[in-house]
Design an enzyme around this catalytic site. Structure first.
Site, short mmCIF file in Angstrom:
data_model
loop_
_atom_site.label_atom_id
_atom_site.label_comp_id
_atom_site.label_asym_id
_atom_site.label_seq_id
_atom_site.Cartn_x
_atom_site.Cartn_y
_atom_site.Cartn_z
N GLY A 166 31.29 19.77 -20.92
CA GLY A 166 31.63 21.03 -20.27
C GLY A 166 32.99 20.98 -19.61
O GLY A 166 33.73 21.98 -19.59
N ARG B 70 25.31 26.32 -22.60
CA ARG B 70 25.86 26.46 -21.25
C ARG B 70 26.77 27.69 -21.17
O ARG B 70 27.58 27.94 -22.05
CB ARG B 70 26.63 25.20 -20.86
CG ARG B 70 25.75 23.97 -20.80
CD ARG B 70 26.51 22.71 -20.45
NE ARG B 70 27.03 22.75 -19.10
CZ ARG B 70 27.74 21.76 -18.55
NH1 ARG B 70 28.01 20.68 -19.26
NH2 ARG B 70 28.17 21.85 -17.31
N SER C 224 33.45 26.02 -7.75
CA SER C 224 33.40 25.30 -9.02
C SER C 224 34.76 24.67 -9.29
O SER C 224 35.75 25.37 -9.47
CB SER C 224 33.05 26.25 -10.17
OG SER C 224 33.25 25.61 -11.42
N ASP D 111 27.09 16.16 -8.91
CA ASP D 111 26.59 15.40 -10.06
C ASP D 111 25.64 14.27 -9.64
O ASP D 111 25.00 13.66 -10.50
CB ASP D 111 27.75 14.82 -10.86
CG ASP D 111 28.48 15.88 -11.67
OD1 ASP D 111 27.82 16.87 -12.06
OD2 ASP D 111 29.68 15.74 -11.89
N LYS E 156 24.03 23.12 -15.39
CA LYS E 156 24.70 21.90 -15.83
C LYS E 156 24.27 21.60 -17.27
O LYS E 156 23.82 22.49 -18.00
CB LYS E 156 24.35 20.74 -14.88
CG LYS E 156 25.06 20.84 -13.53
CD LYS E 156 26.54 20.53 -13.69
CE LYS E 156 27.26 20.38 -12.38
NZ LYS E 156 28.68 20.01 -12.56
#
EC number: 2.5.1.19
Length: 444
Positions: A99, A127, A172, A328, A355
């Site tokens: 991603g 995603r 983000s 994460d 995610k």
């Protein structure tokens, strides 16, 4: 990534001891290749993470004209084409499971007069890309995504692109970075306003490569906010980069050493960028013995060696403001919470649902399958720990092609009575190809 699942059972281990190093930081590795390709001259990169995600970035930059080579000693060299010098790729850019590669490269392409097609594996293709498509469309790029705003996706960059001021509705780092990268080749000043600070590797590295970039802390209508401005028509200058160890990779061994009795592990050269180090603060608050040794700065990034010893952890309520600095690492934190004393409460984790998998739902299901007590809420998990008693174990747990789920459940297996079976360890190669080998060496 291999199409053939690679199941494996991870069982209780002896103490984790000795000294180790984890692979290079994934975020910095991606950006080193991209910025090196957009710079004039030869960039050298030492310690690059050679996982599948980063290699997808290297392949894409090669396809757009940069010369990228790996030396026999593991040093990578990038001969850049300069900002504005990217070429039309002859074939679709295969992003694999990455991603980060996808969203950042969409930003790179957005202000170049080229067309690119992005493809990915089944996990990546599920995603959503809308959060990146929307601001880049405002800058003039045109997109033809699959239904739902997903890959496969075709985009046409805009030259010249239009500078924008974008207030991010959700924090983000990937969306922020995509807009800043688009701003490199956009006349005028492109501005990003983020509600809370996210990882700032893009800002640090853009400055390091010579971009004119300013960061301002201000008081907004809804509280403090962070304003980043980048000046377009930039000229980037090649750099020599030393990539520190990835704190997201170190996280698995930190938690393993904390929850396996008798462990005393030293992890060298770990990047401790304050926008990435939230997990260490949370684990210390839970009672974890984590000492920072030989703190130093390498290439503008704070680095230290970590000494981690087995500790009896206790549950806490995790401050949601810390979420961006450890987004994460929550899957492996959930593992630590499962064997802590008392209750651990997390919230503000909506980002985890988009995610590589819905990490809240997937981790809740996986942990329950091996004997943990987990309540799933809309934006977080509430976990009641065992008080140090090993989890029962079991499985196979379903990882949904998510590398961090696979590694987190492997660590859970070390603190279980009967071991934990993982349905597929192949996705681990996207970010940490040597994980299983290093875990076997440390936990033998």
């Amino acid at each position: 990534m291999s199409e053939t699942p690679t199941p494996r059972r991870f069982t209780a281990s002896g103490p984790l001891r000795g000294t180790m190093r984890v692979p290079g930081d994934k975020s910095i590795s991606h950006r080193s290749l991209m910025l090196g390709a957009l710079a004039i001259g030869k960039t050298t990169i030492t310690g690059l993470l050679e996982g599948e995600d980063v290699l997808a970035t290297a392949a894409a930059m090669r396809a757009m004209g940069a010369t990228i080579e790996r030396g026999d000693d593991g040093t990578w060299t990038v001969h850049g084409v300069g900002v504005g010098g990217l070429l039309q790729p002859a074939q679709a850019l295969d992003m694999g499971n990455s991603g980060t590669s996808t969203r950042l490269l969409m930003g790179v392409v957005a202000s170049h007069g080229i067309t690119a097609s992005f493809t990915g594996d089944a996990s990546l293709s599920a995603r959503p890309m809308g959060r990146v498509i929307e601001p880049l469309s405002q800058m003039g790029a045109q997109f033809t995504p699959s239904p739902g705003g997903t890959l496969p996706l075709m985009m046409r960059g805009c030259l010249p692109a239009v500078p924008i001021t974008c207030r991010l509705p959700v924090a983000s780092a990937q969306v922020k970075s995509a807009i800043l990268l688009a701003g490199l080749n956009t006349p005028g000043i492109t501005t990003v306003i983020e509600p809370v600070a996210t990882r700032d590797h893009s800002e640090r590295m853009l400055k390091g490569f010579g971009a004119r970039l300013e960061v301002e802390e201000a008081e907004g209508a809804d509280g403090p906010e962070r304003i980043i401005r980048i000046h377009g028509d930039a000229d980037l200058v090649a750099q020599d980069i030393v990539v520190p160890g990835d704190p997201s990779s170190a996280a698995f061994f930190i938690v393993a050493a904390l929850i396996v009795p008798g462990s005393d592990l030293r992890i060298e050269n770990v990047g401790l960028n304050p926008t990435r180090a939230g997990l260490i603060d949370v684990l210390r608050e839970m009672g974890g013995q984590i000492d920072l040794l030989n703190p130093r700065e390498v290439g503008g990034e704070p680095v230290a060696d970590l000494r981690v010893r087995h500790s009896q952890l206790h549950g806490i309520t995790v401050d949601p403001a810390l979420a961006p600095s450890m987004i994460d690492e929550f899957p492996v934190l959930f593992v630590a919470a499962s064997v802590a004393t008392g209750q651990t409460v997390t919230s503000g984790l909506d980002e985890l649902r988009v995610k590589e998998s819905d990490r809240l739902s997937v981790m809740a299901t996986a942990l329950r399958a091996i004997g943990a007590s987990v309540e799933e809420r809309e934006d977080g998990l509430v976990i009641t720990g065992t008080g140090g008693t090993p989890l029962a174990g079991g499985g196979p747990v379903t990882t949904h092609l998510d590398h961090r789920i696979a590694m987190s459940m492997a660590i859970a297996g070390l603190a279980s009575t009967n071991g934990v079976s993982v349905d597929d360890t192949a996705p681990i190669a996207t970010s940490f190809p040597t994980f299983e080998k290093m875990l076997l060496e440390r936990a033998s």
